[in-house]
Design a protein around this motif. Sequence first.
Motif, short mmCIF file in Angstrom:
data_model
loop_
_atom_site.label_atom_id
_atom_site.label_comp_id
_atom_site.label_asym_id
_atom_site.label_seq_id
_atom_site.Cartn_x
_atom_site.Cartn_y
_atom_site.Cartn_z
N LEU A 179 7.66 2.82 3.58
CA LEU A 179 6.21 2.92 3.65
C LEU A 179 5.75 3.79 2.48
CD1 LEU A 179 3.41 2.67 5.09
CD2 LEU A 179 4.05 4.70 6.42
N LEU A 180 4.86 3.27 1.66
CA LEU A 180 4.32 4.03 0.53
C LEU A 180 2.87 4.40 0.80
CD1 LEU A 180 5.64 2.21 -2.67
CD2 LEU A 180 6.74 3.96 -1.28
N ALA A 181 2.42 5.44 0.12
CA ALA A 181 1.02 5.85 0.21
C ALA A 181 0.50 6.16 -1.19
CB ALA A 181 0.86 7.08 1.10
N VAL A 182 -0.74 5.81 -1.43
CA VAL A 182 -1.42 6.09 -2.70
C VAL A 182 -2.61 7.00 -2.40
CG1 VAL A 182 -2.70 5.12 -4.64
CG2 VAL A 182 -0.75 3.87 -3.68
N GLN A 236 6.05 -1.66 4.23
CA GLN A 236 7.15 -2.52 3.80
C GLN A 236 7.07 -2.79 2.29
OE1 GLN A 236 8.06 -5.88 6.40
NE2 GLN A 236 6.65 -5.08 7.92
N THR A 237 6.97 -1.73 1.51
CA THR A 237 6.76 -1.84 0.07
C THR A 237 7.74 -0.95 -0.67
OG1 THR A 237 4.39 -2.21 0.48
CG2 THR A 237 5.05 -1.68 -1.78
N SER A 238 8.48 -1.53 -1.61
CA SER A 238 9.38 -0.74 -2.43
C SER A 238 8.58 0.04 -3.46
CB SER A 238 10.37 -1.66 -3.16
OG SER A 238 9.68 -2.45 -4.12
N ALA A 274 3.52 7.96 -3.50
CA ALA A 274 4.61 8.66 -2.83
C ALA A 274 5.15 7.81 -1.69
CB ALA A 274 4.13 10.00 -2.29
N GLU A 275 6.44 8.02 -1.41
CA GLU A 275 7.03 7.38 -0.24
C GLU A 275 6.78 8.27 0.98
OE1 GLU A 275 11.17 5.29 1.35
OE2 GLU A 275 11.05 6.11 -0.69
N VAL A 276 6.48 7.65 2.12
CA VAL A 276 6.16 8.37 3.34
C VAL A 276 7.40 8.42 4.22
CG1 VAL A 276 4.63 8.50 5.33
CG2 VAL A 276 3.79 7.54 3.18
N GLY A 311 10.62 8.47 -5.54
CA GLY A 311 10.97 7.09 -5.81
C GLY A 311 12.29 6.93 -6.51
N ALA A 312 12.89 8.00 -6.97
CA ALA A 312 14.20 7.88 -7.61
C ALA A 312 15.22 7.28 -6.67
CB ALA A 312 14.67 9.26 -8.08
#
Length: 552
Positions: A179-182, A236-238, A274-276, A311-312
């Motif tokens: 799960l990503l967040a902007v 569901q996003t890389s 960022a990844e959550v 994200g690394a």
Amino acid sequence: MLENGPVKVLLVEDDDLDAKLVKCRLAEDADHDFLLETVDTLAAACERLSQGNIDVILADLSLPDSEDKSKTLEVLYSKAPSIPLVILTGYNDYSFELEMVRKGIQDYVIKDQVTRQLLTRVILHAIERQRLKRENEALMGQLERLALLDPLTEFLNRRGLQKTLSREIEWVRKSKFPLLAVLLDLDDFKRVNDAFGHAVGDRVLKEVAHAFLKTLRTTDYVARIGGDEFVILLPQTSMLAGLKLAERIRLAIAETSIDVGADKIQVTASLGLAEVFQENNTVEALLSKMHEALAQSKRKGKNRISSDGAGAKSGVGQGRLLEQVLETMKDGKSYRVVKQPIFRLKDLTVSGYEFLSRSSVEPFETPEDFFKTCLEFNSLGFVDQLCFRNCVAQANKLPQGIKKHINLYPATLLSVSPDQLLSAFPKGAQLSDFCVEIGEELIPGDSSALLQNSDKLKQAGLTIAIDDVGFGKSSLESLVILEPHFVKIDKRLVIGIADDRSHLRVLERLLEVIHTLGAQVIAEGIEREEDLKVLQSLGVEYGQGFLWGQPE
């Protein structure tokens, strides 16, 4: 009587005498119009309810095919949850009556107590209570929805974001999908409010929000958490896909122009990606995580995207952010070429191919993605020439006599000398086999600026096509001035044309003009047999599209 006709009553009763009693009682009422239908089994009741158009159900729960009263009630509710249900029974038991009321019935009537007045009142009151119940449920749903939304943009507010975040984090825990967040902040937005007032500022916020919303997927969530701050959740996003989406959002905002009287307002946005993780399960914790990434974008000059570095884990760290990706895209080895056949519509034989570029640089694989990004960062001309040369090299491998279409941006044709473009063709190449396609939507306001270089390409033996004609800001001026050999009809005009009379009329008029100018027509975006038949009937010479497969 209901406003739109008689009261439609479904009586579920297997005893003929009881059914006749109900019929007689309703017939005695001269003030109301009842339309009674009777069935004698649960199966028959389900069949009738599936057809709809029933206002109220009167049911004896003891039926030949269902002795279990609770089961009968459950089945009737499942078939008609919004229709009021009144139990009509000879079973006089207060505890059972109370149990049924708790399960949702509107009323409970003992058969030997039925009078005309009682039956009429029970039916009409049941219908009215059900109507009020539906209205209350709708109102409660609306109030709950409003409590979760920002009134200006109708995006989620903080409360709505928290509810969504909790649910999505739980899904991450179960599914293991990222799960990503902007975090998005409009750059220097205070200047808009100071210069034009808060009313205009609110309008700009709404239009900008609408612009970037169109870039998102239906599974994404947007929340407004402050004056000009937004959070976007990407389930569901890389990280690579998230970078691509974030870049689309940034470009959509930068390209949005809002007219305010004689002024035009344009704004940009800085974004933090960022990844959550499960520990970021509150809005405050999530914002704390993303604010550093947003601050990096601000420090680097604004109007850009930064990552918090997590994200690394997905192979994307700070060294793979947008600036580094752009450098990689300038490498000619980062592109591959695919081709799509062009058919002669009269006999559906292949007359040629269009050659298209694809990037190997994730997440900017398609021309729509990488050319748009290159345009934003002033590297379009360089990358366009690389792709042009790659496509020419691949196209030249096909036998002579087959038409080979190569795309070129108008800006490249304007800024690069014809001799330099012609140097992309190998010695001995049959130039008359090649067609240079120029995108009509990006032709500058004065089409004559392209005329000199276009004519030199024609004189060398190349043919010219104007691409994407017939939609958007299409202008006949470019067709008249540049005199192309081919005109390609934009797929947005072609797709679904068999069902769209307005598009059909536009195309008919456009074809008259094009054929008057002596050009031939290629229809793009043919995806259905019905559209193909319409194009054939109109005399369109050539076509291409997914009806015959994807470019490969």
